[in-house]
Design a protein around this motif. Structure first.
Motif, PDB file in Angstrom:
ATOM      1  N   ARG A  73       0.832  -1.212   0.000  1.00 11.31           N
ATOM      2  CA  ARG A  73       0.000   0.000   0.000  1.00 11.31           C
ATOM      3  C   ARG A  73       0.868   1.265   0.000  1.00 11.31           C
ATOM      4  O   ARG A  73       0.562   2.234  -0.673  1.00 11.31           O
ATOM      5  CB  ARG A  73      -0.951   0.025   1.199  1.00 11.31           C
ATOM      6  CG  ARG A  73      -1.921  -1.135   1.240  1.00 11.31           C
ATOM      7  CD  ARG A  73      -2.890  -1.121   0.065  1.00 11.31           C
ATOM      8  NE  ARG A  73      -3.588  -2.383   0.019  1.00 11.31           N
ATOM      9  CZ  ARG A  73      -3.582  -3.226  -0.995  1.00 11.31           C
ATOM     10  NH1 ARG A  73      -2.929  -2.932  -2.090  1.00 11.31           N
ATOM     11  NH2 ARG A  73      -4.234  -4.355  -0.958  1.00 11.31           N
ATOM     12  N   LEU A  74       1.951   1.234   0.754  1.00 10.74           N
ATOM     13  CA  LEU A  74       2.863   2.375   0.795  1.00 10.74           C
ATOM     14  C   LEU A  74       3.485   2.617  -0.580  1.00 10.74           C
ATOM     15  O   LEU A  74       3.526   3.756  -1.061  1.00 10.74           O
ATOM     16  CB  LEU A  74       3.966   2.126   1.827  1.00 10.74           C
ATOM     17  CG  LEU A  74       5.058   3.182   1.917  1.00 10.74           C
ATOM     18  CD1 LEU A  74       4.498   4.504   2.395  1.00 10.74           C
ATOM     19  CD2 LEU A  74       6.159   2.700   2.838  1.00 10.74           C
ATOM     20  N   ILE A  75       3.936   1.557  -1.226  1.00  5.76           N
ATOM     21  CA  ILE A  75       4.535   1.694  -2.555  1.00  5.76           C
ATOM     22  C   ILE A  75       3.495   2.170  -3.562  1.00  5.76           C
ATOM     23  O   ILE A  75       3.775   3.058  -4.377  1.00  5.76           O
ATOM     24  CB  ILE A  75       5.186   0.372  -2.998  1.00  5.76           C
ATOM     25  CG1 ILE A  75       6.392   0.047  -2.106  1.00  5.76           C
ATOM     26  CG2 ILE A  75       5.621   0.445  -4.464  1.00  5.76           C
ATOM     27  CD1 ILE A  75       6.975  -1.334  -2.333  1.00  5.76           C
ATOM     28  N   GLU A  76       2.293   1.601  -3.517  1.00 12.07           N
ATOM     29  CA  GLU A  76       1.239   2.034  -4.442  1.00 12.07           C
ATOM     30  C   GLU A  76       0.930   3.515  -4.255  1.00 12.07           C
ATOM     31  O   GLU A  76       0.798   4.265  -5.224  1.00 12.07           O
ATOM     32  CB  GLU A  76      -0.024   1.206  -4.240  1.00 12.07           C
ATOM     33  CG  GLU A  76       0.084  -0.190  -4.778  1.00 12.07           C
ATOM     34  CD  GLU A  76      -1.152  -1.036  -4.483  1.00 12.07           C
ATOM     35  OE1 GLU A  76      -1.287  -2.090  -5.125  1.00 12.07           O
ATOM     36  OE2 GLU A  76      -1.970  -0.664  -3.621  1.00 12.07           O
ATOM     37  N   GLN A  77       0.823   3.958  -3.000  1.00  9.21           N
ATOM     38  CA  GLN A  77       0.553   5.361  -2.731  1.00  9.21           C
ATOM     39  C   GLN A  77       1.679   6.234  -3.279  1.00  9.21           C
ATOM     40  O   GLN A  77       1.438   7.259  -3.897  1.00  9.21           O
ATOM     41  CB  GLN A  77       0.393   5.588  -1.228  1.00  9.21           C
ATOM     42  CG  GLN A  77       0.154   7.038  -0.874  1.00  9.21           C
ATOM     43  CD  GLN A  77       0.100   7.277   0.618  1.00  9.21           C
ATOM     44  OE1 GLN A  77       0.379   6.400   1.419  1.00  9.21           O
ATOM     45  NE2 GLN A  77      -0.251   8.479   1.001  1.00  9.21           N
ATOM     46  N   PHE A  78       2.912   5.819  -3.066  1.00  8.03           N
ATOM     47  CA  PHE A  78       4.061   6.558  -3.567  1.00  8.03           C
ATOM     48  C   PHE A  78       4.026   6.665  -5.090  1.00  8.03           C
ATOM     49  O   PHE A  78       4.183   7.752  -5.651  1.00  8.03           O
ATOM     50  CB  PHE A  78       5.357   5.871  -3.122  1.00  8.03           C
ATOM     51  CG  PHE A  78       6.581   6.402  -3.804  1.00  8.03           C
ATOM     52  CD1 PHE A  78       7.111   7.625  -3.442  1.00  8.03           C
ATOM     53  CD2 PHE A  78       7.208   5.677  -4.802  1.00  8.03           C
ATOM     54  CE1 PHE A  78       8.242   8.130  -4.071  1.00  8.03           C
ATOM     55  CE2 PHE A  78       8.336   6.168  -5.439  1.00  8.03           C
ATOM     56  CZ  PHE A  78       8.858   7.395  -5.064  1.00  8.03           C
ATOM     57  N   VAL A  79       3.787   5.561  -5.755  1.00  8.83           N
ATOM     58  CA  VAL A  79       3.768   5.540  -7.221  1.00  8.83           C
ATOM     59  C   VAL A  79       2.650   6.437  -7.752  1.00  8.83           C
ATOM     60  O   VAL A  79       2.861   7.211  -8.692  1.00  8.83           O
ATOM     61  CB  VAL A  79       3.613   4.094  -7.747  1.00  8.83           C
ATOM     62  CG1 VAL A  79       3.295   4.069  -9.223  1.00  8.83           C
ATOM     63  CG2 VAL A  79       4.881   3.292  -7.470  1.00  8.83           C
TER      64      VAL A  79
END
Length: 78
Positions: free
Chosen positions: A15-21
């Motif tokens: 979720r953190l990576i998706e939000q960042f992307v």
């Protein structure tokens, strides 16, 4: 403060990576990449140590930062 990616639950990391992307609008070259491809690219960068997860106490925020743009002398590792 650097947060080791290995300490995060897999779902939290995803979720953190998706939000960042999605928020960063990161440039992945001339060809448009899928969300899954972009997420995998960031995971690879974290595994290789070319990016780190950083928590800012001042801003109460978490971000993913390329290691070449991060001043580790100002960071604490938990």
């Amino acid at each position: 403060m650097i947060i080791p990616w290995q300490t995060l639950e897999p779902d939290t990391l995803l979720r953190l990576i998706e939000q960042f992307v999605l928020m960063e609008g990161t440039d992945y070259g001339e060809q448009e990449s899928s969300l899954a491809d972009k997420v995998e690219s960031v995971k690879t960068q974290l595994r290789q140590g070319t990016a780190v997860i950083v928590y800012s106490e001042l801003h109460e925020s978490v971000n993913i930062v390329p290691t070449d743009r991060f001043d580790s002398s100002k960071a604490e590792t938990p």
